[in-house]
Enzyme design. Structure first.
Site, PDB file in Angstrom:
ATOM      1  N   GLN A  25     -14.462   2.539   1.543  1.00 15.10           N
ATOM      2  CA  GLN A  25     -13.755   2.184   0.310  1.00 15.10           C
ATOM      3  C   GLN A  25     -13.416   3.443  -0.495  1.00 15.10           C
ATOM      4  O   GLN A  25     -14.279   4.309  -0.690  1.00 15.10           O
ATOM      5  CB  GLN A  25     -14.627   1.251  -0.538  1.00 15.10           C
ATOM      6  CG  GLN A  25     -13.935   0.766  -1.805  1.00 15.10           C
ATOM      7  CD  GLN A  25     -14.786  -0.216  -2.608  1.00 15.10           C
ATOM      8  OE1 GLN A  25     -15.962  -0.441  -2.290  1.00 15.10           O
ATOM      9  NE2 GLN A  25     -14.196  -0.787  -3.649  1.00 15.10           N
TER      10      GLN A  25
ATOM     11  N   ASN B 174     -13.002  -3.260   2.581  1.00 14.68           N
ATOM     12  CA  ASN B 174     -13.925  -2.140   2.728  1.00 14.68           C
ATOM     13  C   ASN B 174     -14.838  -2.097   1.510  1.00 14.68           C
ATOM     14  O   ASN B 174     -14.387  -2.301   0.389  1.00 14.68           O
ATOM     15  CB  ASN B 174     -13.142  -0.822   2.830  1.00 14.68           C
ATOM     16  CG  ASN B 174     -12.216  -0.793   4.041  1.00 14.68           C
ATOM     17  OD1 ASN B 174     -12.583  -1.272   5.110  1.00 14.68           O
ATOM     18  ND2 ASN B 174     -11.035  -0.239   3.877  1.00 14.68           N
TER      19      ASN B 174
ATOM     20  N   ASP C  14       0.844  -1.189   0.000  1.00 15.43           N
ATOM     21  CA  ASP C  14       0.000   0.000   0.000  1.00 15.43           C
ATOM     22  C   ASP C  14       0.888   1.251   0.000  1.00 15.43           C
ATOM     23  O   ASP C  14       1.914   1.299   0.685  1.00 15.43           O
ATOM     24  CB  ASP C  14      -0.908  -0.009   1.236  1.00 15.43           C
ATOM     25  CG  ASP C  14      -2.062   0.964   1.121  1.00 15.43           C
ATOM     26  OD1 ASP C  14      -3.220   0.509   1.033  1.00 15.43           O
ATOM     27  OD2 ASP C  14      -1.813   2.195   1.124  1.00 15.43           O
TER      28      ASP C  14
ATOM     29  N   HIS D 223     -10.098  -5.130  -3.245  1.00 19.29           N
ATOM     30  CA  HIS D 223      -8.756  -5.403  -2.705  1.00 19.29           C
ATOM     31  C   HIS D 223      -8.888  -5.853  -1.267  1.00 19.29           C
ATOM     32  O   HIS D 223      -9.740  -5.379  -0.518  1.00 19.29           O
ATOM     33  CB  HIS D 223      -7.862  -4.167  -2.801  1.00 19.29           C
ATOM     34  CG  HIS D 223      -8.494  -2.908  -2.297  1.00 19.29           C
ATOM     35  ND1 HIS D 223      -9.454  -2.223  -3.012  1.00 19.29           N
ATOM     36  CD2 HIS D 223      -8.342  -2.224  -1.139  1.00 19.29           C
ATOM     37  CE1 HIS D 223      -9.850  -1.175  -2.339  1.00 19.29           C
ATOM     38  NE2 HIS D 223      -9.201  -1.142  -1.184  1.00 19.29           N
ATOM     39  N   LEU D 224      -8.036  -6.787  -0.892  1.00 17.66           N
ATOM     40  CA  LEU D 224      -7.948  -7.245   0.492  1.00 17.66           C
ATOM     41  C   LEU D 224      -6.720  -6.581   1.105  1.00 17.66           C
ATOM     42  O   LEU D 224      -5.615  -6.683   0.566  1.00 17.66           O
ATOM     43  CB  LEU D 224      -7.786  -8.770   0.560  1.00 17.66           C
ATOM     44  CG  LEU D 224      -9.036  -9.630   0.354  1.00 17.66           C
ATOM     45  CD1 LEU D 224      -9.646  -9.426  -1.013  1.00 17.66           C
ATOM     46  CD2 LEU D 224      -8.717 -11.100   0.563  1.00 17.66           C
TER      47      LEU D 224
HETATM   48  P1  AMP Z   1      -9.765   1.401   0.500  1.00 22.37           P
HETATM   49  O1  AMP Z   1      -9.920   2.678   1.300  1.00 22.37           O
HETATM   50  O2  AMP Z   1     -10.156   0.169   1.248  1.00 22.37           O
HETATM   51  O3  AMP Z   1     -10.461   1.511  -0.847  1.00 22.37           O
HETATM   52  O4  AMP Z   1      -8.215   1.239   0.253  1.00 22.37           O
HETATM   53  C1  AMP Z   1      -7.549   1.800  -0.847  1.00 22.37           C
HETATM   54  C2  AMP Z   1      -6.082   1.706  -0.519  1.00 22.37           C
HETATM   55  O5  AMP Z   1      -5.346   1.854  -1.726  1.00 22.37           O
HETATM   56  C3  AMP Z   1      -5.572   2.787   0.441  1.00 22.37           C
HETATM   57  O6  AMP Z   1      -5.004   2.161   1.570  1.00 22.37           O
HETATM   58  C4  AMP Z   1      -4.544   3.558  -0.391  1.00 22.37           C
HETATM   59  O7  AMP Z   1      -3.439   3.976   0.367  1.00 22.37           O
HETATM   60  C5  AMP Z   1      -4.151   2.525  -1.430  1.00 22.37           C
HETATM   61  N1  AMP Z   1      -3.659   3.049  -2.689  1.00 22.37           N
HETATM   62  C6  AMP Z   1      -4.229   3.992  -3.474  1.00 22.37           C
HETATM   63  N2  AMP Z   1      -3.505   4.175  -4.603  1.00 22.37           N
HETATM   64  C7  AMP Z   1      -2.461   3.319  -4.528  1.00 22.37           C
HETATM   65  C8  AMP Z   1      -1.351   3.007  -5.378  1.00 22.37           C
HETATM   66  N3  AMP Z   1      -1.167   3.642  -6.557  1.00 22.37           N
HETATM   67  N4  AMP Z   1      -0.464   2.067  -4.978  1.00 22.37           N
HETATM   68  C9  AMP Z   1      -0.629   1.429  -3.795  1.00 22.37           C
HETATM   69  N5  AMP Z   1      -1.652   1.657  -2.951  1.00 22.37           N
HETATM   70  C10 AMP Z   1      -2.555   2.598  -3.308  1.00 22.37           C
END
Ligand code: AMP
Ligand code: ZN
Length: 118
Positions: A98, A91, A33, A104-105
């Site tokens: 989300q 989420n 992440d 994504h997990l």
């Molecule tokens: P969610 O809030 O469950 O949708 O989680 C999305 C996650 O994606 C967050 O923890 C972000 O930090 C992560 N994220 C967003 N863009 C990227 C990226 N380009 N590379 C890696 N992680 C990312």
């Protein structure tokens, strides 16, 4: 449904934007992440685009579902500190928190995590 052309995780899967990948095969990709919430914070994603768990549940094969779970468990097992465990989070939607519309997990490990979430 969000457009896989513009989806940030589809773009990582297509190598259009960089990520610190942990593992990859034709069905599942895992990468660190960008904004880690624990010493280890890895996202495990199906290469097939699905907006969220509900959509994935409706369209993925049983084989793919079990493969995604197995990948999360495998990564948790590998990255936990000294057998201390890990957390897997999904989420969905605005109440779920989300922010990226590709299932994504989250695999979190390396520190004691409190419960309940905020
Ligand atoms: P969610 O809030 O469950 O949708 O989680 C999305 C996650 O994606 C967050 O923890 C972000 O930090 C992560 N994220 C967003 N863009 C990227 C990226 N380009 N590379 C890696 N992680 C990312
Ligand atoms: Zn996507």
């Amino acid at each position: 449904m969000s457009d896989p052309e513009d989806c940030v995780f589809c773009r990582i899967i297509r190598h259009e934007i960089p990520a610190r990948e942990v593992q990859r095969d034709a069905d599942v990709v895992a990468f660190h992440d960008l904004n880690p919430q624990a010493p280890t914070h890895i996202l495990v994603v199906p290469t097939m685009h699905a907006d969220h768990l509900s959509e994935f549940n409706a369209k993925a094969s049983s084989e793919l579902k079990s493969k995604l779970f197995a990948a999360a468990a495998d990564i948790g097992g590998r990255f936990q500190r000294d057998g201390q465990g890990y957390r897997v989070v999904i989420n969905e939607g605005s109440d779920g928190g989300q922010t990226v519309g590709h299932l994504h997990l989250h695999v979190l490990a390396g520190r004691h995590l409190t419960w309940p979430p905020g």
